[in-house]
Design an enzyme around this catalytic site. Sequence first.
Site, PDB file in Angstrom:
ATOM      1  N   ARG A 148      13.194  33.209  24.337  1.00  8.84           N
ATOM      2  CA  ARG A 148      12.444  32.820  25.536  1.00  8.84           C
ATOM      3  C   ARG A 148      11.157  33.613  25.684  1.00  8.84           C
ATOM      4  O   ARG A 148      10.164  33.129  26.222  1.00  8.84           O
ATOM      5  CB  ARG A 148      13.298  33.015  26.794  1.00  8.84           C
ATOM      6  CG  ARG A 148      13.599  34.472  27.078  1.00  8.84           C
ATOM      7  CD  ARG A 148      14.164  34.737  28.462  1.00  8.84           C
ATOM      8  NE  ARG A 148      14.386  36.167  28.632  1.00  8.84           N
ATOM      9  CZ  ARG A 148      13.475  37.023  29.098  1.00  8.84           C
ATOM     10  NH1 ARG A 148      12.282  36.606  29.457  1.00  8.84           N
ATOM     11  NH2 ARG A 148      13.760  38.311  29.216  1.00  8.84           N
TER      12      ARG A 148
ATOM     13  N   TRP B  73      15.941  51.473  22.016  1.00 13.86           N
ATOM     14  CA  TRP B  73      16.385  51.136  23.370  1.00 13.86           C
ATOM     15  C   TRP B  73      16.284  52.327  24.323  1.00 13.86           C
ATOM     16  O   TRP B  73      16.727  52.242  25.473  1.00 13.86           O
ATOM     17  CB  TRP B  73      17.824  50.619  23.342  1.00 13.86           C
ATOM     18  CG  TRP B  73      17.956  49.192  22.879  1.00 13.86           C
ATOM     19  CD1 TRP B  73      18.099  48.752  21.610  1.00 13.86           C
ATOM     20  CD2 TRP B  73      17.951  48.030  23.713  1.00 13.86           C
ATOM     21  NE1 TRP B  73      18.194  47.372  21.587  1.00 13.86           N
ATOM     22  CE2 TRP B  73      18.108  46.899  22.856  1.00 13.86           C
ATOM     23  CE3 TRP B  73      17.838  47.819  25.085  1.00 13.86           C
ATOM     24  CZ2 TRP B  73      18.141  45.600  23.335  1.00 13.86           C
ATOM     25  CZ3 TRP B  73      17.879  46.516  25.573  1.00 13.86           C
ATOM     26  CH2 TRP B  73      18.026  45.432  24.705  1.00 13.86           C
TER      27      TRP B  73
ATOM     28  N   ARG C  42      28.471  22.537  17.639  1.00 12.45           N
ATOM     29  CA  ARG C  42      28.713  23.474  18.744  1.00 12.45           C
ATOM     30  C   ARG C  42      28.805  24.931  18.277  1.00 12.45           C
ATOM     31  O   ARG C  42      29.376  25.769  18.958  1.00 12.45           O
ATOM     32  CB  ARG C  42      30.004  23.084  19.474  1.00 12.45           C
ATOM     33  CG  ARG C  42      29.962  21.669  20.032  1.00 12.45           C
ATOM     34  CD  ARG C  42      31.272  21.285  20.687  1.00 12.45           C
ATOM     35  NE  ARG C  42      31.237  19.896  21.146  1.00 12.45           N
ATOM     36  CZ  ARG C  42      32.263  19.274  21.762  1.00 12.45           C
ATOM     37  NH1 ARG C  42      33.386  19.939  21.969  1.00 12.45           N
ATOM     38  NH2 ARG C  42      32.145  18.015  22.138  1.00 12.45           N
TER      39      ARG C  42
ATOM     40  N   TYR D 280       0.590  41.560  23.562  1.00 12.37           N
ATOM     41  CA  TYR D 280       0.108  42.433  24.631  1.00 12.37           C
ATOM     42  C   TYR D 280      -1.340  42.834  24.345  1.00 12.37           C
ATOM     43  O   TYR D 280      -1.724  43.039  23.195  1.00 12.37           O
ATOM     44  CB  TYR D 280       0.994  43.684  24.753  1.00 12.37           C
ATOM     45  CG  TYR D 280       2.297  43.413  25.464  1.00 12.37           C
ATOM     46  CD1 TYR D 280       2.342  43.296  26.851  1.00 12.37           C
ATOM     47  CD2 TYR D 280       3.483  43.258  24.756  1.00 12.37           C
ATOM     48  CE1 TYR D 280       3.528  43.028  27.516  1.00 12.37           C
ATOM     49  CE2 TYR D 280       4.681  42.998  25.409  1.00 12.37           C
ATOM     50  CZ  TYR D 280       4.696  42.887  26.787  1.00 12.37           C
ATOM     51  OH  TYR D 280       5.878  42.619  27.440  1.00 12.37           O
TER      52      TYR D 280
ATOM     53  N   ARG E 105       5.109  41.142  33.779  1.00 14.52           N
ATOM     54  CA  ARG E 105       5.986  42.046  34.515  1.00 14.52           C
ATOM     55  C   ARG E 105       5.604  43.506  34.339  1.00 14.52           C
ATOM     56  O   ARG E 105       5.715  44.312  35.265  1.00 14.52           O
ATOM     57  CB  ARG E 105       7.433  41.810  34.042  1.00 14.52           C
ATOM     58  CG  ARG E 105       8.438  42.837  34.485  1.00 14.52           C
ATOM     59  CD  ARG E 105       9.797  42.592  33.810  1.00 14.52           C
ATOM     60  NE  ARG E 105       9.691  42.595  32.362  1.00 14.52           N
ATOM     61  CZ  ARG E 105       9.670  43.690  31.613  1.00 14.52           C
ATOM     62  NH1 ARG E 105       9.726  44.878  32.174  1.00 14.52           N
ATOM     63  NH2 ARG E 105       9.587  43.610  30.292  1.00 14.52           N
TER      64      ARG E 105
ATOM     65  N   TYR F 277      23.165  42.341  25.086  1.00 13.34           N
ATOM     66  CA  TYR F 277      23.566  41.437  24.003  1.00 13.34           C
ATOM     67  C   TYR F 277      25.000  41.611  23.515  1.00 13.34           C
ATOM     68  O   TYR F 277      25.763  40.645  23.443  1.00 13.34           O
ATOM     69  CB  TYR F 277      22.611  41.613  22.816  1.00 13.34           C
ATOM     70  CG  TYR F 277      21.192  41.221  23.109  1.00 13.34           C
ATOM     71  CD1 TYR F 277      20.796  39.885  23.081  1.00 13.34           C
ATOM     72  CD2 TYR F 277      20.241  42.189  23.414  1.00 13.34           C
ATOM     73  CE1 TYR F 277      19.489  39.526  23.349  1.00 13.34           C
ATOM     74  CE2 TYR F 277      18.929  41.836  23.694  1.00 13.34           C
ATOM     75  CZ  TYR F 277      18.560  40.505  23.659  1.00 13.34           C
ATOM     76  OH  TYR F 277      17.261  40.152  23.933  1.00 13.34           O
TER      77      TYR F 277
ATOM     78  N   GLU G  76      20.853  48.306  14.907  1.00 16.87           N
ATOM     79  CA  GLU G  76      20.873  47.587  16.182  1.00 16.87           C
ATOM     80  C   GLU G  76      21.777  46.362  16.082  1.00 16.87           C
ATOM     81  O   GLU G  76      22.572  46.090  16.995  1.00 16.87           O
ATOM     82  CB  GLU G  76      19.460  47.162  16.595  1.00 16.87           C
ATOM     83  CG  GLU G  76      19.451  46.463  17.942  1.00 16.87           C
ATOM     84  CD  GLU G  76      18.168  45.704  18.223  1.00 16.87           C
ATOM     85  OE1 GLU G  76      17.648  45.814  19.350  1.00 16.87           O
ATOM     86  OE2 GLU G  76      17.694  44.965  17.328  1.00 16.87           O
TER      87      GLU G  76
ATOM     88  N   CYS H 152      15.914  38.525  25.590  1.00 21.29           N
ATOM     89  CA  CYS H 152      14.736  37.792  25.116  1.00 21.29           C
ATOM     90  C   CYS H 152      15.152  36.764  24.067  1.00 21.29           C
ATOM     91  O   CYS H 152      14.688  35.629  24.096  1.00 21.29           O
ATOM     92  CB  CYS H 152      13.708  38.751  24.529  1.00 21.29           C
ATOM     93  SG  CYS H 152      13.022  39.902  25.733  1.00 21.29           S
TER      94      CYS H 152
ATOM     95  N   ASP I 194       7.564  39.456  22.107  1.00 18.78           N
ATOM     96  CA  ASP I 194       6.508  40.455  21.879  1.00 18.78           C
ATOM     97  C   ASP I 194       6.167  40.363  20.392  1.00 18.78           C
ATOM     98  O   ASP I 194       6.888  40.887  19.541  1.00 18.78           O
ATOM     99  CB  ASP I 194       7.055  41.825  22.263  1.00 18.78           C
ATOM    100  CG  ASP I 194       6.121  42.981  21.936  1.00 18.78           C
ATOM    101  OD1 ASP I 194       5.110  42.768  21.230  1.00 18.78           O
ATOM    102  OD2 ASP I 194       6.419  44.112  22.367  1.00 18.78           O
TER     103      ASP I 194
END
Length: 317
Positions: free
Chosen positions: A220, A84, A181, A263, A25, A148, A62, A200, A223
């Site tokens: 998912r 961020w 659960r 990357y 992307r 989040y 964070e 992510c 980096d």
Amino acid sequence: MNNFDKAYHDLCKKVLSEGESKDDRTGTGTISIFGHQMRFDLSEAFPLLTTKKVSFKLIATELIWFIKGDTNIRYLLQYKNNIWNEWAFKKWVESEDYEGPDMTDFGRRSLVDDNFNEQYKAQLAIFKDKILNDDDFMKKFGDLGNVYGKQWRDWKDVNGQRFDQLQTLIDNIKQNPNSRRHIISAWNPTEIDTMALPPCHTLFQFYVKDGKLSCQLYQRSADIFLGVPFNIASYSLLTHLIAKECNLEVGEFVHTFGDAHIYKNHIDAIEEQLSRDSFDPPKLKINSDKSLFDLEYEDLEIEGYKSHPSIKAPIAV
């Protein structure tokens, strides 16, 4: 090499040796594998990597920001946490309110053009000052959408019903520790388009055995150089905090990946890190009996952290 750094180094080596070259992307390009798992025994020590310096302050502030359900970067900037900034800054420079020099593709251009980089740093400094000191500007441009913290604390379904996943999770661990659960999801399909960055680290599950709390994260998209060291420490810290809240000891943090990638402009940095040996991992201390929901960064302490120097690398926005 200590077990924590070894698990991370093994992932890096696997991606470099087995990964496929892929477009992405951001236009940067990656080397990627699909599917991997690492396990960290949190009773041994705290998995803050030592082959490069990783800022516990950035990780902890964070995470506390997530726990508060906050989605505005002002809280982070008050702790000089800039991780961020780029996503909020992008919203400002692409808006009709922005009147400064062209910031198109600022992430890439700031790395290759020194003159532009000076302009970028100047505009970013203006942006951060406005976020911290101008309430109207902060509300308009500091918020990242339903990221989040919103999903953890204020999930909204298609009917508009709201649900506090984190409080419910803690209540359920206390009341029914053997449940299967104990899950929190940040992936809310109906709100993906309202987020500055789709989550992510999408879903995590807790498991209680012999009075110990373990956590498994499904990520998912990972980096590996910039993000994963933070993710390891963040979810390990979360496991410690929830275990304390529920009067349990800590067990394992299990980190499961979908697309794990390096990357292409991080390869040199990864190779530098892989050339280093590790130190003994540090310990975490929680210096307060406050509720999880009232804790601040000042209540937490990392003891005995020794590391190699940090390694700089560009973030792909």
